[in-house]
Design an enzyme around this catalytic site. Structure first.
Site, PDB file in Angstrom:
ATOM      1  N   ASP A  15      38.216  47.715  43.580  1.00 30.10           N
ATOM      2  CA  ASP A  15      39.227  48.755  43.352  1.00 30.10           C
ATOM      3  C   ASP A  15      38.605  50.138  43.207  1.00 30.10           C
ATOM      4  OD1 ASP A  15      41.301  46.987  43.479  1.00 30.10           O
ATOM      5  OD2 ASP A  15      41.301  46.573  41.328  1.00 30.10           O
ATOM      6  N   LYS A  29      44.939  45.960  51.027  1.00 34.39           N
ATOM      7  CA  LYS A  29      45.363  46.317  49.672  1.00 34.39           C
ATOM      8  C   LYS A  29      46.707  47.051  49.765  1.00 34.39           C
ATOM      9  CE  LYS A  29      41.961  44.774  47.159  1.00 34.39           C
ATOM     10  NZ  LYS A  29      42.146  43.942  45.971  1.00 34.39           N
TER      11      LYS A  29
END
Ligand code: DC
Length: 690
Positions: free
Chosen positions: A332, A359
């Site tokens: 992330d 994502k």
């Protein structure tokens, strides 16, 4: 709790030791706490729970299952309280459970529901409804639960019918914390032992929390796989009393801001979760010359927690190489790393990050596009990026693609010196970091009255609706796309014509076809390919001159275009040009990779197909104006098959149906019916006047 301060996100104090702040609680941990609290017996207390959209969705679903939850939407300074009814005491909800955008919520609840004597439909928003569910459904079915797709196979909505389960040994091909957690929750609920084996260790928040609640968890490498077992699931679960640690991923944005802001006061971020499966960015920062001091604290539900402190920087930020082994621990954080790289000395290479393409947005594409737009040199690889750091002033508008981490990463950059950035959808940051913009505004060293980013509240820019139409040669794409665009008043992007124009230009330069792939970036740049909308329909300009239609359709161009369009450099070079064609009110984009690569966030994705002989017949008809005989059809069909094969087997952007694309088979449809079919799909996205 920290010294005399608040527990929710924000600036705690400014003092001699500098600025002390908190970031929102970790939503992976918070959602696990909600679900496990709802399976425990007795009252759980969850402090510092984040109040973002995902935890709220999960809490809402639990409430619909009859679990009493107090305060999930209250102030973040108050704990959430859950009256845990015990392991198998959830009640049949009256309606499907809508997890909206929470993948963690949907997948973990599917696991927990597999052991409840209920039959429950799980749904989600469009984006969640594109994410794969079979990797969870398969092991749950093997355990004895019923899992059926209510709509399209493999994705939400999905019905989970629970009941008595048997233990299994599940070996997943990908390491996934959500799959692992779903299986563990099913076994826990059913009271059966289970083993989950993964090719590498995935995040272990569930295991830590289960252990903190008194469950025996056995973990370790066994026969070449990471094995997690519940050998003796308990008959009941002790309630939780915890403070949710601050989200390391949110803290990372502030660390990066501090690193890029020389001359500011030291910054301390309190009570951040330091689970080693999440903090992979720290050693990378160290290699970049950014010193972050870690002051370890206590454990919260088995999770290590501590303060992070960034002192004054002594040297420049240095470029780094980050490869496949490091990516899982910082998946992330790649967006914020990319932003740091933009200001680092040297070229930063990030590889092994292919997963970023699926994502909230295609993060690699979104990063490349935005960095380029603001003036940073970037090369995009299938699995990563190379970013050339620069000290030049950076300016431009950043497109967020509904992705909170893209918005915040560029927000951080915009809050540093010599950057004038506008973020097109700042509100999206709320997904994981409500209050982000305010906090950023408050921590930064004021620069001559300039606001950090022009991002106060969402801009009401008119929306551009994108319809992406892909399909094989002759399936009816051009006719359908042109007609739909004209009906809707949208632009029509004919991407094939762009590849044809480049092919034509390369042929004109007397390049031999078998030497096409030696074309260099400089040569391609020198072509100055541009789109021309002045005549209402798209034209392609090469060095300022519009390429005539008959040149684009010339036989020698048609014969070579598949080769040229398979060259990765050519495709990369034309990406921005195609994306920039999107203008409100909308765009109908037609080609082979519109829905997969160029516009992965398109509102509508259509895959047109037709029987190859019918496609051959249409092609010839288009060329010569009369219906061809059988022999001609067979010959053209063979040629088309060859082109299809080249287009669908090439390495870059092969022709495939995008996830979520609707197949429209046009074999028996006329152009009017094809257009209607496409417009029907677009209707829900059109502004009222349509
Ligand atoms: O649609 P068309 O026949 O004009 O396309 C010309 C060629 O360009 C065809 O071989 C496929 C290729 N192409 C591509 O690779 N990607 C696109 N988005 C569009 C076309």
């Amino acid at each position: 709790m920290g010294v005399g301060g608040r527990l929710s996100a924000g600036v705690e104090r400014r003092s001699g030791e500098g600025l002390v702040i908190r970031v929102p609680g970790d939503k992976s941990i918070a959602q696990r706490a909600l679900i496990l609290g709802a399976l425990a017996e007795g009252e759980s207390r969850i402090g510092a729970a984040p109040r973002g959209a995902d935890p709220l969705s999960t809490a809402g679903a639990l409430a619909a299952l009859g679990v009493e939850i107090l305060g999930p939407d209250g102030p973040a300074s108050e704990p959430v309280r859950i009256a845990g009814p015990g392991l198998r005491a959830w009640r049949q909800p009256a309606a499907p459970l809508d997890l909206r955008n929470s993948g963690t919520g949907a997948r973990l609840l599917a696991g927990a529901l597999a052991a409840q004597p209920l039959s429950v439909v799980l749904t989600g928003d469009d984006s969640l409804s594109r994410r794969p569910m079979e990797r969870i459904a398969a092991p749950l079915r093997r355990m004895g639960a019923g899992v059926e797709y209510v709509g399209r196979p493999g994705v939400l909505p999905m019905r989970v019918t629970g009941g008595p389960l048997t233990g299994i040994r599940h070996g997943g091909e990908v390491a996934s914390a959500q799959v692992k957690s779903a299986v563990l929750l099913a076994a826990l609920g059913a009271g059966v032992p289970v083993e989950v084996r993964e090719p590498r260790r995935s995040r272990d928040h569930s295991e830590r929390m289960l252990e903190a609640m008194g469950v025996e968890v056995a973990e370790g490498w066994r026969d070449g796989a990471w094995s997690v077992r519940l050998p003796n699931p308990p008959a009941s679960l002790a309630p939780l009393d915890m403070e949710v640690p601050g989200d390391f991923s949110s803290a990372a944005f502030l660390l990066a801001w501090a690193a890029l802001s020389p001359g500011r006061a030291p910054l301390t971020i309190r009570a951040v979760g330091l689970n080693p499966t999440r903090t992979g960015l720290l050693p990378v920062l160290a290699r970049m010359g950014i010193g972050v001091e870690v002051l370890p604290g206590r454990l919260a539900a088995g999770e290590p927690v501590g303060d992070l402190r960034v002192g004054a920087r002594t040297g420049p930020v240095r470029a780094v190489d980050v490869g496949e082994e490091e990516i899982p621990g910082m998946i992330d954080e790649v967006p914020i790393l990319a932003v740091l790289a933009a200001r680092a000395r040297g070229v930063t290479r990030i590889t092994g990050a292919r997963e970023l393409r699926v994502k909230e947005s295609d993060r690699l594409a979104a990063l490349a596009l935005n960095l380029r737009r603001i003036g940073v040199g970037v090369e995009e690889y299938p699995d990563g990026l190379a970013i050339e750091g620069t000290e030049r002033p950076l300016a431009g508008t950043v497109e967020c693609f509904h992705d909170h981490r893209i918005a915040m990463a560029f927000g951080v950059l915009g809050a540093t010196r010599d950057c004038d950035l506008e973020v097109d959808d700042p509100a999206v940051a709320d997904v994981s970091f409500p209050g982000f913009w305010k906090l950023l505004e408050r921590v930064r060293v004021p620069v001559a009255g300039k606001p950090a980013v022009r991002a106060e509240g969402p801009r009401s820019a008119p929306r551009c609706v994108v319809l992406a139409i892909d399909g094989s040669a002759g399936a009816g794409k051009s006719t359908t796309a042109a007609a739909a665009a004209s009906r809707l008043g949208f632009r029509h992007l004919d991407s094939g014509a762009i590849y044809r124009a480049v092919t034509w230009a390369l042929l004109e330069s007397e390049r031999r076809i078998d030497e096409m792939d030696q074309v260099t970036r400089e040569e391609l740049e020198a072509l100055e390919v541009a789109l021309d909308w002045s005549a209402g329909v798209m034209g392609v300009r090469i060095r300022g001159i519009r390429v005539p239609e008959r040149a684009l359709r010339a036989d020698r161009v048609t014969a070579s275009v598949s080769r040229v369009s398979a060259i990765p450099l050519v495709r990369a070079q034309l990406l921005d040009l195609q994306r920039a064609a999107a203008r409100p009110p909308g765009l109908v984009a037609e080609g082979r990779d519109m829905a997969t690569v160029v516009f992965p966030d398109a509102h509508v994705k259509v895959y047109l197909d037709a029987d190859v002989r019918e496609r051959a017949r249409r092609r010839i008809l288009q060329r010569i104006g009369t219906d061809p005989g059988n022999a001609e059809i067979e010959a053209e069909a063979a040629r088309l098959k060859g082109r299809d094969l080249l287009d669908s087997t090439r390495e870059v952007a092969p022709l495939t149906r995008a996830d979520g694309a609707t197949i429209v088979d046009t074999t028996h449809l006329d152009p009017v019916a094809q257009t209607e079919a496409v417009i029907d799909l677009a209707l829900p996205f059109l502004p009222p006047k349509h």
